[in-house]
Design a protein around this motif. Structure first.
Motif, PDB file in Angstrom:
ATOM      1  N   ILE A 198       0.808  -1.227   0.000  1.00 39.51           N
ATOM      2  CA  ILE A 198       0.000   0.000   0.000  1.00 39.51           C
ATOM      3  C   ILE A 198       0.839   1.274   0.000  1.00 39.51           C
ATOM      4  O   ILE A 198       0.284   2.368  -0.003  1.00 39.51           O
ATOM      5  CB  ILE A 198      -1.010   0.027   1.166  1.00 39.51           C
ATOM      6  CG1 ILE A 198      -0.320   0.175   2.516  1.00 39.51           C
ATOM      7  CG2 ILE A 198      -1.938  -1.166   1.126  1.00 39.51           C
ATOM      8  CD1 ILE A 198      -1.267   0.494   3.649  1.00 39.51           C
TER       9      ILE A 198
ATOM     10  N   GLY B 114      -7.842   4.826   0.452  1.00 41.17           N
ATOM     11  CA  GLY B 114      -8.543   3.558   0.529  1.00 41.17           C
ATOM     12  C   GLY B 114     -10.018   3.828   0.739  1.00 41.17           C
ATOM     13  O   GLY B 114     -10.416   4.949   1.042  1.00 41.17           O
TER      14      GLY B 114
ATOM     15  N   SER C 292     -10.311  -1.024   1.999  1.00 40.40           N
ATOM     16  CA  SER C 292      -9.808  -1.686   0.793  1.00 40.40           C
ATOM     17  C   SER C 292      -8.951  -0.711  -0.003  1.00 40.40           C
ATOM     18  O   SER C 292      -9.206   0.485  -0.035  1.00 40.40           O
ATOM     19  CB  SER C 292     -10.962  -2.218  -0.054  1.00 40.40           C
ATOM     20  OG  SER C 292     -11.836  -1.172  -0.418  1.00 40.40           O
ATOM     21  N   PHE C 293      -7.914  -1.269  -0.601  1.00 36.79           N
ATOM     22  CA  PHE C 293      -6.971  -0.499  -1.411  1.00 36.79           C
ATOM     23  C   PHE C 293      -6.856  -1.179  -2.770  1.00 36.79           C
ATOM     24  O   PHE C 293      -6.832  -2.410  -2.845  1.00 36.79           O
ATOM     25  CB  PHE C 293      -5.579  -0.485  -0.765  1.00 36.79           C
ATOM     26  CG  PHE C 293      -5.547   0.096   0.604  1.00 36.79           C
ATOM     27  CD1 PHE C 293      -5.374   1.455   0.787  1.00 36.79           C
ATOM     28  CD2 PHE C 293      -5.690  -0.714   1.726  1.00 36.79           C
ATOM     29  CE1 PHE C 293      -5.331   2.002   2.071  1.00 36.79           C
ATOM     30  CE2 PHE C 293      -5.648  -0.181   3.003  1.00 36.79           C
ATOM     31  CZ  PHE C 293      -5.472   1.173   3.172  1.00 36.79           C
TER      32      PHE C 293
ATOM     33  N   SER D 296      -7.484  -5.936   1.155  1.00 34.90           N
ATOM     34  CA  SER D 296      -8.643  -5.776   2.024  1.00 34.90           C
ATOM     35  C   SER D 296      -8.176  -5.946   3.463  1.00 34.90           C
ATOM     36  O   SER D 296      -7.676  -7.007   3.838  1.00 34.90           O
ATOM     37  CB  SER D 296      -9.699  -6.832   1.678  1.00 34.90           C
ATOM     38  OG  SER D 296     -10.770  -6.782   2.595  1.00 34.90           O
TER      39      SER D 296
END
Length: 146
Positions: free
Chosen positions: A18, A24, A75-76, A86
């Protein structure tokens, strides 16, 4: 059983996944059980102990939802890199001014025009319970961090 070293390595992998994703989608549960999602700026950060920090207005509907049900999901997505992440966890509102100063980034001024002088500003602390990720560069089989 996951050892401390294994978890540290897993969180490091999540941090790498990330690192270049600026926001997100935070999903919370409303009083009637319905799910609500909204974008949140993260600046690609997760702490070494699996905590995500977000700035939020303390009297917002999102904050009220979290006061009633602390279970959340973030979530990304990075479609160009085929990364899908997630993170499930527990959220809590934090109004610690020192922590806010530590977490503040100038780009947050877009959402909080008065910066840390916003009267209703707070932090949302999301402590990760579990994360699943799909990294298309290696496999589309989900990997789990818990």
């Amino acid at each position: 059983m996951t050892t401390s070293t294994d978890r540290d390595q897993q969180i490091q992998k999540l941090r790498e996944l990330i690192a270049d994703i600026d926001s997100g989608m935070l999903t919370t549960v409303d009083d009637n059980g319905s799910l609500h999602s909204c974008p949140m700026s993260t600046n690609g950060q997760i702490t070494s102990d699996g905590v995500l920090w977000f700035f939020i207005y303390g009297s917002s509907h999102k904050a009220t939802e979290i006061e009633h049900n602390q279970q959340v999901n973030v979530s990304f997505v990075s479609p160009d890199r085929q990364r899908y992440i997630s993170v499930s966890g527990t959220a809590q509102l934090v109004k610690d001014r020192n922590k806010m100063q530590e977490q503040w980034k100038p780009q947050l001024q877009t959402w909080f025009p008065k910066g840390l002088d916003e009267p209703d500003i707070a932090l949302l602390k999301v402590t990760m319970d579990k994360a699943d990720y799909w990294d298309g560069q290696s496999s589309f089989k989900p990997q789990t961090i818990s």
